[in-house]
Design a protein around this motif. Sequence first.
Motif, PDB file in Angstrom:
ATOM      1  N   LEU A 173     -62.336  14.299   6.019  1.00  0.00           N
ATOM      2  CA  LEU A 173     -61.822  12.989   5.621  1.00  0.00           C
ATOM      3  C   LEU A 173     -62.979  12.033   5.348  1.00  0.00           C
ATOM      4  N   ALA A 174     -63.960  12.011   6.246  1.00  0.00           N
ATOM      5  CA  ALA A 174     -65.101  11.111   6.080  1.00  0.00           C
ATOM      6  C   ALA A 174     -65.881  11.437   4.810  1.00  0.00           C
ATOM      7  N   TRP A 175     -66.081  12.729   4.540  1.00  0.00           N
ATOM      8  CA  TRP A 175     -66.797  13.118   3.318  1.00  0.00           C
ATOM      9  C   TRP A 175     -66.055  12.646   2.076  1.00  0.00           C
ATOM     10  N   LEU A 176     -64.732  12.832   2.053  1.00  0.00           N
ATOM     11  CA  LEU A 176     -63.949  12.392   0.895  1.00  0.00           C
ATOM     12  C   LEU A 176     -64.097  10.886   0.686  1.00  0.00           C
ATOM     13  N   PHE A 227     -54.305  10.967  -2.239  1.00  0.00           N
ATOM     14  CA  PHE A 227     -54.573  11.278  -0.843  1.00  0.00           C
ATOM     15  C   PHE A 227     -53.861  10.290   0.080  1.00  0.00           C
ATOM     16  N   TRP A 228     -53.985   8.998  -0.216  1.00  0.00           N
ATOM     17  CA  TRP A 228     -53.416   7.965   0.648  1.00  0.00           C
ATOM     18  C   TRP A 228     -51.888   8.100   0.746  1.00  0.00           C
ATOM     19  N   LEU A 238     -57.148   5.374  10.535  1.00  0.00           N
ATOM     20  CA  LEU A 238     -58.512   5.867  10.741  1.00  0.00           C
ATOM     21  C   LEU A 238     -59.315   5.752   9.452  1.00  0.00           C
ATOM     22  N   ALA A 239     -58.704   6.153   8.340  1.00  0.00           N
ATOM     23  CA  ALA A 239     -59.400   6.106   7.046  1.00  0.00           C
ATOM     24  C   ALA A 239     -59.825   4.688   6.708  1.00  0.00           C
ATOM     25  N   ALA A 240     -58.980   3.710   6.982  1.00  0.00           N
ATOM     26  CA  ALA A 240     -59.316   2.320   6.682  1.00  0.00           C
ATOM     27  C   ALA A 240     -60.536   1.867   7.477  1.00  0.00           C
ATOM     28  N   LYS A 241     -60.597   2.253   8.752  1.00  0.00           N
ATOM     29  CA  LYS A 241     -61.754   1.886   9.575  1.00  0.00           C
ATOM     30  C   LYS A 241     -63.026   2.557   9.070  1.00  0.00           C
ATOM     31  N   ASP A 245     -66.780   0.820   7.281  1.00  0.00           N
ATOM     32  CA  ASP A 245     -68.144   1.181   7.683  1.00  0.00           C
ATOM     33  C   ASP A 245     -68.934   1.756   6.512  1.00  0.00           C
ATOM     34  N   ILE A 246     -68.284   2.587   5.709  1.00  0.00           N
ATOM     35  CA  ILE A 246     -68.957   3.217   4.567  1.00  0.00           C
ATOM     36  C   ILE A 246     -69.358   2.166   3.539  1.00  0.00           C
ATOM     37  N   ILE A 247     -68.463   1.233   3.261  1.00  0.00           N
ATOM     38  CA  ILE A 247     -68.769   0.180   2.287  1.00  0.00           C
ATOM     39  C   ILE A 247     -69.988  -0.621   2.734  1.00  0.00           C
TER      40      ILE A 247
END
Length: 323
Positions: A173-176, A227-228, A238-241, A245-247
């Motif tokens: 998920l994090a990689w995507l 995906f969403w 989780l994806a939103a959090k 961080d990634i942004i």
Amino acid sequence: MKPSNPNTINNTLCFTLGDWNNKACVRNKKGNYFLPPEQELGFELKCKYWFPPTFMPYLQHPLLTDIDKRIKQKLTANHLIHFLDYTTVLEHKIVNRSVETIIHGGLSIDTPEEMRSAALQLYTDEGYHALFSYEIAKQVAEYYGIQHLQSKPLRITLLLEFIDSVDIEHKALAWLLIGFVSETIIAKELLKVTCHTIVSSVYTILRQHLEDEAQHSRFFAEVFYYFWQNIETDQQLLAAKLLKDIIFIFSEIDKPWLTKSLCSTGFSAAQACAIIQPLLNKPAAIQRIRVGAAPTLMAMKRAGVFDNKYNRLHFKEAGLIDD
């Protein structure tokens, strides 16, 4: 929640890179990554730069506004080499690793066949982008007698540390999400740069790269939308959090590199610190993020990320959205 047919989600989702066989630079624009002959290059450098100064905000600092043209030229060369080295590593170690999760079924949902095919095309594009970025960086570094690819760009280090910090069951998920953010944060303003501003061969590869990336951005926005719509609420939270961080990671200023670049042209460490400090100011950083990540945030909004009040509040408190 079962995956839906992409055509029933939104009839604009097609998961393709358009006329890739005829338009992708890897397919029809090969061999454009060489600097002009020395005499021609010398002529160009009288009125052009290696990298657009307008995209080097630190040049607006009072200590730099009236610097000698040769110093400014060297700073643009340093910036170009750093940008291209970062691109080379990003495409190989980050973006294509993200694309692999689509191609090889690393996600928890079914992947449509057309999505896999387009992802393989994108994977090929990124390899070529890494190649011509590396070749141009190498030539400019040789021109100035300096080394490149000697240290890992800060953002790459932070992204890899981020991946390491994510629980193993959520790494795909994090990689995507990293790929989604990377490919939707596009410096569209670079498309306004003309061949009259920067060295011709550099302009060519920047232009070709951005033309490909415009297609990649659309593809990843569609992948994210699909995906969403097909993950459970707890995964969405989780994806939103993770996305927040990634942004922020993608907006980081590489202070160690920039300090080294400034010092290489005669500035002291104290002067370099004074030049860089305004870029680290929180309000300025938030504004920079909001501008750079506007396409990413728009794709998230379209997918419905901010329909959830907790996600909306999370991003509002971070300063990334207004409401």
